[in-house]
Design an enzyme around this catalytic site. Structure first.
Site, short mmCIF file in Angstrom:
data_model
loop_
_atom_site.label_atom_id
_atom_site.label_comp_id
_atom_site.label_asym_id
_atom_site.label_seq_id
_atom_site.Cartn_x
_atom_site.Cartn_y
_atom_site.Cartn_z
N THR A 116 -101.06 24.09 81.12
CA THR A 116 -101.73 25.52 80.95
C THR A 116 -100.88 26.25 79.97
OG1 THR A 116 -102.53 27.42 82.07
CG2 THR A 116 -100.81 26.14 83.27
N TYR A 140 -98.59 29.76 89.94
CA TYR A 140 -99.33 28.45 89.21
C TYR A 140 -98.70 27.93 87.76
CZ TYR A 140 -103.06 26.57 86.48
OH TYR A 140 -103.80 25.76 85.51
#
Ligand code: UDP
Length: 324
Positions: A116, A140
């Protein structure tokens, strides 16, 4: 030989599963269905299981001759990762170690991994290139970066061959309308604006209008999920022809502001709805736009649905008829 798609019942994984199947691969979707939808597994085999359970993974490798693995299985709520980091480090990091352990046992050494742009944190400049510093600002992003690091070490020690794909904002739905985005809870901008357009939600809130951007709202790089999927297929071909382990950004290199997304939804749906301008959401960088030049050059990949109206149109088509 078959391709294992971990998390293949989820939003992004299901679109890759479709394209793999259409390209002639035998696919095996492995998913615990906590966030995934069985209805999205319309192609290939389905094996319910959890990466937290080594026996589940082993069973699948025993049953099928797995040639390569696509790994989408992860938790991806940034806010939740801050309040429940343990969940993120176990699921996204420790469970990936389980998967790698079983891959090694069965001599499978190819993996394509969904990382990501959150691994970059607050970027020094945009467009973001792969060589820029990675300083994630939430668990995350940190969990995905840890997996990237693990891959490098496994490459050196165990000859792991990987392609890491760092997504910007995945959006849109299958152009043929068979699958689409469905999260519960939903936190992503486009589905939330569509909910406002369809009357499922009263209004859409714009988190911050005082950013240093053209219209004051945050800018993101929305990439059509179909284009993400074609990049994954190209990544598999790349590994199959002996390409070296690499990291690639996947975005469409166009920045679109929150207010521009809302305008696009109004244009495409022809609906009016309430827009509430409100405070910034903590942890949101003003502008995230990626350079995908490396993926375009090395993977021979070209996104075809870069236009925000097309992304919204496909998402709306799915959203209107989605039953889950
Ligand atoms: N956003 C917003 N209202 C919402 C949800 C999101 O204004 O109800 C904004 C958010 O602040 C960010 C952009 O829309 O600037 C995209 O957010 P999303 O959660 O879809 O993806 P992220 O960029 O956080 O991964």
């Amino acid at each position: 030989m078959a391709i294992l798609v971990c998390g293949g019942a989820g939003y992004i994984g299901s679109h890759i599963n479709k394209q793999l199947y259409e390209a002639g691969y035998e696919t095996v979707v492995f998913d615990n269905l906590i966030y995934g939808h069985k209805e999205s597994v319309k192609w290939g085999h389905f094996e319910k299981g959890d990466l937290g359970n080594i026996e589940d993974i082993d069973r699948v490798f025993q049953k099928y001759a797995i040639e390569a693995v696509f790994h989408f299985a992860a938790y991806a709520y940034v806010g939740e990762s801050v309040t429940e980091p343990e969940k993120y480090y176990y699921n996204n990091v420790a469970n990936t170690l389980n998967l790698l352990k079983v891959m090694r046992k069965y001599g499978c050494n190819k993996i394509i991994f969904s990382s990501t742009c959150a691994t970059y944190g607050e970027p020094e400049k945009v467009p973001i290139t792969e060589d820029m510093n990675q300083n994630p600002i939430n668990p995350y992003g940190a969990s995905k970066l840890m997996v990237e690091r693990i891959f490098k070490d496994y490459r050196t020690a165990y000859n792991l061959k990987f392609v890491v794909l760092r997504y910007f904002n995945a959006a849109g739905a299958d152009p043929e309308g068979q699958i689409g985005e469905s999260h519960d809870p939903e936190t992503h901008l486009i589905p939330l604006v569509l909910d406002a357009a369809s009357g499922k939600r009263e209004a859409i809130k714009v988190f911050g209008t005082d950013y240093d951007t053209s219209d004051g709202s945050c800018i993101r790089d929305y990439i059509h999920v179909y284009d993400l999927a074609t990049a994954h297929l190209q990544a598999l071909y790349y590994l199959e022809r002996g390409g070296k382990s690499e990291f690639f950004n996947l975005g469409n290199e166009l920045g679109t502001s929150v207010l521009e997304v809302i305008d696009s939804v109004k244009r495409i749906t022809g609906r009016e709805f309430k827009v509430i301008l409100t405070d910034r959401r903590p942890g949101d960088p003003a502008k995230l736009v990626g350079s995908s030049l490396k993926a375009r050059k090395t993977l021979n990949w070209e996104p075809i649905y870069g236009d925000i109206d097309t992304i919204v149109e496909h998402a709306w088509r799915w959203h209107e008829k989605a039953e889950y």
